[in-house]
Design an enzyme around this catalytic site. Structure first.
Site, PDB file in Angstrom:
ATOM      1  N   SER A 219      24.580  -7.348 -83.255  1.00  0.00           N
ATOM      2  CA  SER A 219      23.923  -6.238 -83.949  1.00  0.00           C
ATOM      3  C   SER A 219      23.344  -6.719 -85.267  1.00  0.00           C
ATOM      4  O   SER A 219      23.821  -7.707 -85.850  1.00  0.00           O
ATOM      5  CB  SER A 219      24.953  -5.144 -84.247  1.00  0.00           C
ATOM      6  OG  SER A 219      24.413  -4.174 -85.132  1.00  0.00           O
TER       7      SER A 219
ATOM      8  N   TYR B 291      33.511  -2.560 -87.251  1.00  0.00           N
ATOM      9  CA  TYR B 291      32.468  -2.835 -86.258  1.00  0.00           C
ATOM     10  C   TYR B 291      31.588  -4.006 -86.685  1.00  0.00           C
ATOM     11  O   TYR B 291      31.353  -4.950 -85.925  1.00  0.00           O
ATOM     12  CB  TYR B 291      31.625  -1.571 -86.078  1.00  0.00           C
ATOM     13  CG  TYR B 291      30.403  -1.733 -85.197  1.00  0.00           C
ATOM     14  CD1 TYR B 291      30.493  -1.638 -83.813  1.00  0.00           C
ATOM     15  CD2 TYR B 291      29.136  -1.967 -85.750  1.00  0.00           C
ATOM     16  CE1 TYR B 291      29.379  -1.778 -83.009  1.00  0.00           C
ATOM     17  CE2 TYR B 291      28.017  -2.106 -84.955  1.00  0.00           C
ATOM     18  CZ  TYR B 291      28.143  -2.007 -83.579  1.00  0.00           C
ATOM     19  OH  TYR B 291      27.027  -2.148 -82.791  1.00  0.00           O
TER      20      TYR B 291
HETATM   21  P1  NAD Z   1      26.605   3.006 -75.207  1.00  0.00           P
HETATM   22  O1  NAD Z   1      27.598   3.997 -75.664  1.00  0.00           O
HETATM   23  O2  NAD Z   1      25.635   3.438 -74.194  1.00  0.00           O
HETATM   24  O3  NAD Z   1      27.338   1.709 -74.643  1.00  0.00           O
HETATM   25  C1  NAD Z   1      28.579   1.262 -75.101  1.00  0.00           C
HETATM   26  C2  NAD Z   1      29.433   1.079 -73.859  1.00  0.00           C
HETATM   27  O4  NAD Z   1      30.616   0.378 -74.224  1.00  0.00           O
HETATM   28  C3  NAD Z   1      29.893   2.369 -73.230  1.00  0.00           C
HETATM   29  O5  NAD Z   1      28.964   2.840 -72.281  1.00  0.00           O
HETATM   30  C4  NAD Z   1      31.194   1.959 -72.566  1.00  0.00           C
HETATM   31  O6  NAD Z   1      31.013   1.756 -71.180  1.00  0.00           O
HETATM   32  C5  NAD Z   1      31.541   0.626 -73.210  1.00  0.00           C
HETATM   33  N1  NAD Z   1      32.905   0.641 -73.727  1.00  0.00           N
HETATM   34  C6  NAD Z   1      33.353   1.100 -74.924  1.00  0.00           C
HETATM   35  N2  NAD Z   1      34.693   0.982 -74.978  1.00  0.00           N
HETATM   36  C7  NAD Z   1      35.096   0.453 -73.795  1.00  0.00           C
HETATM   37  C8  NAD Z   1      36.346   0.099 -73.237  1.00  0.00           C
HETATM   38  N3  NAD Z   1      37.500   0.264 -73.910  1.00  0.00           N
HETATM   39  N4  NAD Z   1      36.379  -0.406 -71.973  1.00  0.00           N
HETATM   40  C9  NAD Z   1      35.236  -0.575 -71.261  1.00  0.00           C
HETATM   41  N5  NAD Z   1      34.024  -0.248 -71.746  1.00  0.00           N
HETATM   42  C10 NAD Z   1      33.959   0.239 -72.990  1.00  0.00           C
HETATM   43  O7  NAD Z   1      25.865   2.470 -76.512  1.00  0.00           O
HETATM   44  P2  NAD Z   1      24.861   1.231 -76.737  1.00  0.00           P
HETATM   45  O8  NAD Z   1      24.232   1.507 -78.028  1.00  0.00           O
HETATM   46  O9  NAD Z   1      24.046   0.983 -75.549  1.00  0.00           O
HETATM   47  O10 NAD Z   1      25.871   0.017 -76.952  1.00  0.00           O
HETATM   48  C11 NAD Z   1      25.813  -1.194 -76.236  1.00  0.00           C
HETATM   49  C12 NAD Z   1      26.027  -2.359 -77.159  1.00  0.00           C
HETATM   50  O11 NAD Z   1      24.944  -2.424 -78.080  1.00  0.00           O
HETATM   51  C13 NAD Z   1      27.299  -2.276 -78.000  1.00  0.00           C
HETATM   52  O12 NAD Z   1      27.901  -3.557 -78.053  1.00  0.00           O
HETATM   53  C14 NAD Z   1      26.772  -1.925 -79.374  1.00  0.00           C
HETATM   54  O13 NAD Z   1      27.610  -2.387 -80.397  1.00  0.00           O
HETATM   55  C15 NAD Z   1      25.449  -2.644 -79.373  1.00  0.00           C
HETATM   56  N6  NAD Z   1      24.478  -2.189 -80.371  1.00  0.00           N
HETATM   57  C16 NAD Z   1      23.946  -0.957 -80.293  1.00  0.00           C
HETATM   58  C17 NAD Z   1      23.028  -0.569 -81.263  1.00  0.00           C
HETATM   59  C18 NAD Z   1      22.376   0.773 -81.219  1.00  0.00           C
HETATM   60  O14 NAD Z   1      21.680   1.117 -82.170  1.00  0.00           O
HETATM   61  N7  NAD Z   1      22.537   1.573 -80.189  1.00  0.00           N
HETATM   62  C19 NAD Z   1      22.682  -1.439 -82.298  1.00  0.00           C
HETATM   63  C20 NAD Z   1      23.261  -2.698 -82.344  1.00  0.00           C
HETATM   64  C21 NAD Z   1      24.159  -3.064 -81.376  1.00  0.00           C
END
Ligand code: NAD
Ligand code: MG
Length: 312
Positions: A204, A217
């Site tokens: 991120s 985080y």
């Molecule tokens: P999202 O909520 O769609 O995806 C996160 C997923 O993590 C969930 O769908 C879930 O399946 C999984 N998860 C969480 N806890 C879990 C557990 N205990 N066991 C199994 N699965 C688990 O949100 P997203 O934004 O698509 O996130 C995906 C990745 O992108 C993450 O690593 C997040 O940190 C990263 N990210 C997101 C953003 C953003 O702005 N959305 C920015 C930077 C990084």
């Protein structure tokens, strides 16, 4: 699915151009102005308002992952779902991990993958369970008949205003899901990955620009960058490439399950140089590039996809 003026809301992105069409990135998608909303963890795309574009209609495959076999964590929603859909459209079969409560989102993604003519293997389970991390890899290998792409994408993000208010349980869970599970899954996968395989970790922009309310985080995301660069060197001689993708603000369920303070939601992503939050499918080409053999000399790299914020 809700009916609005005779059109299904989930189809709002049906008319979009694909990622290979020449277009202005400022206006490719409207500015996301989410209403203040709240979902319990882990959050669902089917409940998110407004809906996101995960590429069902707007990602065009070009055969760059023909016959590949990928395991993706957090693949039911948001970024992971967009990556799963793009991989399938590029010709890969995909095993999807997610939490059991996310079955409705996983079913949607499975349907899209199957309509693309590929196989989707659904592997629900909690990544805080060390034994499950190992079982997940074995089940993916059995379900796909092998493994040559691993995307460590699952993540937990809960905003907390002060360190004094950060509960130990949250601290441990965030580190366990975001970084310990990444170590465990990757370690379990190594015995299966042939030369030519690719490992891609979701980090991120928080790795370099930590928000004051995301201390736990953001620390895990810095660790992911470091892990990627170290492991990249360790595995390069074996022909296995390790890279990372660092998203900026993307509109996903993570943001409405306390990932952001509620009052910040309506402006989400608008402070980027592009002036809007990203849609999950806009990240997919970065993962496809790093997974496909065309990036053969790219190792230990973090690809920033963040709407223009300066990053190392
Ligand atoms: P999202 O909520 O769609 O995806 C996160 C997923 O993590 C969930 O769908 C879930 O399946 C999984 N998860 C969480 N806890 C879990 C557990 N205990 N066991 C199994 N699965 C688990 O949100 P997203 O934004 O698509 O996130 C995906 C990745 O992108 C993450 O690593 C997040 O940190 C990263 N990210 C997101 C953003 C953003 O702005 N959305 C920015 C930077 C990084
Ligand atoms: Mg989800």
């Amino acid at each position: 699915m809700t009916e609005t003026n005779g059109t299904r809301r989930d189809d709002a992105h049906q008319e979009r151009t694909d990622q290979l069409t020449f277009q202005n990135p400022v206006t490719r998608y409207p500015v996301v102005e989410p209403p203040i909303q709240d979902q319990p963890e882990p959050g669902l795309d089917v409940e998110l308002e407004p809906k996101t574009d995960r590429g069902e209609f707007s990602y065009r495959g070009t055969g760059r992952m023909e016959g590949r076999k990928a395991l993706i964590t957090g693949a039911d929603s948001g970024i992971g779902a967009a990556v799963a859909i793009a991989f399938a459209k590029e010709g890969a079969d995909v095993a999807l991990n997610y939490l059991p409560d996310e079955q409705p989102d996983a079913q949607v993604v499975k349907g899209i993958i199957e309509r693309a003519g590929r196989t989707a293997v659904l592997l629900p389970g909690d990544l805080t369970d060390k034994n499950f991390c190992e079982r997940l890899v074995e089940d993916a290998v059995n379900g796909l008949g092998g493994l040559d792409v691993l995307v460590n994408n699952a993540g937990k993000q809960i905003a907390v205003e002060s360190l004094e208010e950060l509960e130990d349980e949250q601290l441990v869970d965030t580190f366990t899901v975001n970084i310990l599970a990444m170590f465990r899954i990757t370690k379990a996968a190594l015995r299966h990955l042939p030369a030519g395989s690719s490992i891609i970790n979701t980090t991120s922009i928080q790795a370099y620009e930590p928000s004051p309310d995301l201390l736990d985080y953001a620390s895990t995301k810095a660790a992911i960058n470091n892990f990627t660069k170290g492991l990249g060197q360790q595995l390069a001689p074996k022909g296995i490439r390790v890279n990372a993708v660092a998203p900026g603000p993307f509109w996903t369920p993570l943001q409405v399950t306390s990932g952001q303070p509620k009052e910040a939601l309506p402006e989400f992503g608008q402070s980027t140089p592009l002036g809007r939050a990203g849609q999950p499918t806009e990240l997919a080409p970065a993962y496809v590039f790093l997974a496909s053999p065309e990036s053969s000399y790219v190792i230990g790299e973090t690809l920033n996809v963040n709407g223009g914020s300066p990053s190392p």
